[in-house]
Enzyme design. Structure first.
Site, PDB file in Angstrom:
ATOM      1  N   LEU A  88       6.911  11.027  27.541  1.00  0.00           N
ATOM      2  CA  LEU A  88       8.139  11.054  28.349  1.00  0.00           C
ATOM      3  C   LEU A  88       7.855  11.418  29.811  1.00  0.00           C
ATOM      4  O   LEU A  88       8.767  11.739  30.573  1.00  0.00           O
ATOM      5  CB  LEU A  88       9.163  12.030  27.743  1.00  0.00           C
ATOM      6  CG  LEU A  88       9.677  11.644  26.353  1.00  0.00           C
ATOM      7  CD1 LEU A  88      10.716  12.644  25.866  1.00  0.00           C
ATOM      8  CD2 LEU A  88      10.281  10.234  26.334  1.00  0.00           C
ATOM      9  N   GLY A  89       6.591  11.386  30.195  1.00  0.00           N
ATOM     10  CA  GLY A  89       6.270  11.523  31.625  1.00  0.00           C
ATOM     11  C   GLY A  89       6.369  12.938  32.155  1.00  0.00           C
ATOM     12  O   GLY A  89       6.676  13.134  33.335  1.00  0.00           O
ATOM     13  N   SER A  90       6.103  13.953  31.304  1.00  0.00           N
ATOM     14  CA  SER A  90       6.263  15.328  31.799  1.00  0.00           C
ATOM     15  C   SER A  90       5.239  15.663  32.886  1.00  0.00           C
ATOM     16  O   SER A  90       5.559  16.358  33.846  1.00  0.00           O
ATOM     17  CB  SER A  90       6.204  16.341  30.650  1.00  0.00           C
ATOM     18  OG  SER A  90       4.977  16.276  29.998  1.00  0.00           O
ATOM     19  N   ALA A  92       3.888  13.561  35.076  1.00  0.00           N
ATOM     20  CA  ALA A  92       4.286  12.898  36.321  1.00  0.00           C
ATOM     21  C   ALA A  92       5.475  13.603  36.962  1.00  0.00           C
ATOM     22  O   ALA A  92       5.544  13.734  38.192  1.00  0.00           O
ATOM     23  CB  ALA A  92       4.643  11.445  36.048  1.00  0.00           C
ATOM     24  N   ASP A 135       5.102   6.185  35.701  1.00  0.00           N
ATOM     25  CA  ASP A 135       5.696   7.509  35.487  1.00  0.00           C
ATOM     26  C   ASP A 135       6.021   8.194  36.815  1.00  0.00           C
ATOM     27  O   ASP A 135       7.111   8.737  36.993  1.00  0.00           O
ATOM     28  CB  ASP A 135       4.729   8.403  34.701  1.00  0.00           C
ATOM     29  CG  ASP A 135       4.559   7.961  33.263  1.00  0.00           C
ATOM     30  OD1 ASP A 135       4.872   6.803  32.959  1.00  0.00           O
ATOM     31  OD2 ASP A 135       4.118   8.785  32.450  1.00  0.00           O
TER      32      ASP A 135
HETATM   33  O1  PMV Z   1       1.608   7.343  28.117  1.00  0.00           O
HETATM   34  P1  PMV Z   1       2.955   6.751  27.927  1.00  0.00           P
HETATM   35  O2  PMV Z   1       3.444   6.953  26.600  1.00  0.00           O
HETATM   36  O3  PMV Z   1       3.877   7.092  29.024  1.00  0.00           O
HETATM   37  O4  PMV Z   1       2.861   5.152  28.038  1.00  0.00           O
HETATM   38  C1  PMV Z   1       1.759   4.486  28.370  1.00  0.00           C
HETATM   39  C2  PMV Z   1       2.122   3.083  28.726  1.00  0.00           C
HETATM   40  C3  PMV Z   1       0.961   2.120  28.494  1.00  0.00           C
HETATM   41  O5  PMV Z   1       1.421   0.848  28.940  1.00  0.00           O
HETATM   42  C4  PMV Z   1       0.632   2.032  27.028  1.00  0.00           C
HETATM   43  C5  PMV Z   1      -0.299   2.511  29.252  1.00  0.00           C
HETATM   44  C6  PMV Z   1      -0.212   2.349  30.768  1.00  0.00           C
HETATM   45  O6  PMV Z   1      -1.113   2.888  31.452  1.00  0.00           O
HETATM   46  O7  PMV Z   1       0.687   1.681  31.294  1.00  0.00           O
END
Ligand code: PMV
Length: 324
Positions: A88-90, A92, A135
């Site tokens: 969920l981007g915590s 970032a 993110d």
């Molecule tokens: O790490 P997450 O769950 O936010 O998602 C990664 C998204 C991917 O496309 C799988 C990897 C990327 O670097 O974009």
């Protein structure tokens, strides 16, 4: 004391295919990381411990980039509403809010492109030089964000982000998507499986699959089309179509081998009361999300399945100065 905050994110379309140059769409969610900074004696501190590049690589890199290593010591406190390590981007959100707090301390303007750039570089530095800007751009800009390897006519182009990676220079075009007023009646229900699955392993698994079965590249191209069609449907408030495309995106992700029984089960349950549902982020665990106008029913059904749930509008404010 300076206090700032930034939202987490959920990927609506384009996880994994974005690694191969296709567009991805992320939404800022109504769950934030808040950062407070105040002067202290001795050395820089983070949550009561001395600030350390091993423990807090993003924050040390931001402090050095924004203020320089010799800036007078401050104590940083972090509070988060997000499930951590759940995609969920915590991290970032921490980087974007932290960057804004440090800029504010040194009376520099809170320029969005500057915050997104510093935060992206801090993330990349903490991840062996590789990080997509999804993110950090969503945490900075808020709302709904489209990232692509080219300028897309479907959305409002904001800026170009580039990064020197171990594989060479990479460039992304960052856009924001305007949502219609009807979006205020629509909700995202995010369900957390409680399973931690490292993004790098899943990205590697997809790379291996594509190398063994090159014909699967057509699914990656279809995921790009699904993301673009998703933006068109979102922009005109056609949530039934957005939901159908989310269902298709989930099937394509299943085909890449990045789902798991828990995610499939939660997606299936959520679909009974929603327009559509899919895994979000890297997969293998982490979170799923559903688009719905019955958020209470969808959330209750997911909770019955043992998932931890977060209900959010489609979009939330980006980086914010809470207390100057
Ligand atoms: O790490 P997450 O769950 O936010 O998602 C990664 C998204 C991917 O496309 C799988 C990897 C990327 O670097 O974009």
């Amino acid at each position: 004391m300076v206090t700032t905050s930034a939202p987490g994110k959920a990927i609506l379309f384009g996880e994994h295919s974005v690694v191969y140059g296709e567009p991805a769409v992320a939404v800022a969610i109504d769950a934030r990381v808040e950062v407070s900074v105040e002067p202290c004696d001795g050395v820089w501190k983070m949550d009561g411990l001395s600030l350390d590049s091993g423990r807090h690589p993003h924050v040390v890199s931001l402090r050095n980039a924004v203020l320089g290593e010799d800036f007078q010591p401050h104590a940083i406190q972090v509070r988060s509403d997000l499930f951590s390590a759940a995609g969920l981007g915590s991290s970032a959100a921490l980087s974007a809010a932290g960057c804004a707090a440090l800029l504010s301390l040194s009376s520099q303007p809170l320029d969005e492109e500057k915050i997104a750039t510093f935060a992206h570089h801090a993330e990349a530095q903490a991840q062996e030089g590789r990080a997509s800007p999804i993110d950090t751009s969503t945490a900075t800009l808020g709302g709904c964000v489209l990232v692509s390897n080219k300028r897309e006519e479907l959305a409002n182009w904001k800026y170009t982000r580039n990064l020197e990676t171990p594989e060479g220079e990479r460039e992304w075009e960052i856009h924001s998507i305007n949502l219609p007023s009807s979006a205020s009646d629509i909700w995202l229900v995010v369900g957390y499986t409680g399973i931690h699955a490292p993004t790098t392993d899943l990205v590697k698994g997809v790379a291996e699959l594509l190398s063994n079965k090159p014909e699967k590249m057509s699914d990656i191209a279809r995921m790009g089309e699904v993301a673009r069609n998703g933006v068109s449907a979102l922009s005109v408030g056609d949530y039934i179509e957005v939901g159908k495309l989310m269902d298709e995106a989930h099937q394509l992700l299943v085909g890449l081998g990045v789902s798991c029984p828990e995610l499939d089960d939660m997606v299936e349950v959520a679909r009974r009361t929603s327009f559509g549902a899919k895994l979000t982020g890297a997969g293998g665990g982490g979170c799923m999300l559903a688009l719905t106008d019955k958020p209470d029913e969808t959330a209750a059904a997911l909770e019955m399945r043992g998932g931890r749930v977060l209900v959010t509008p489609l979009g939330a404010p980006g980086v914010t100065l809470e207390k100057p």
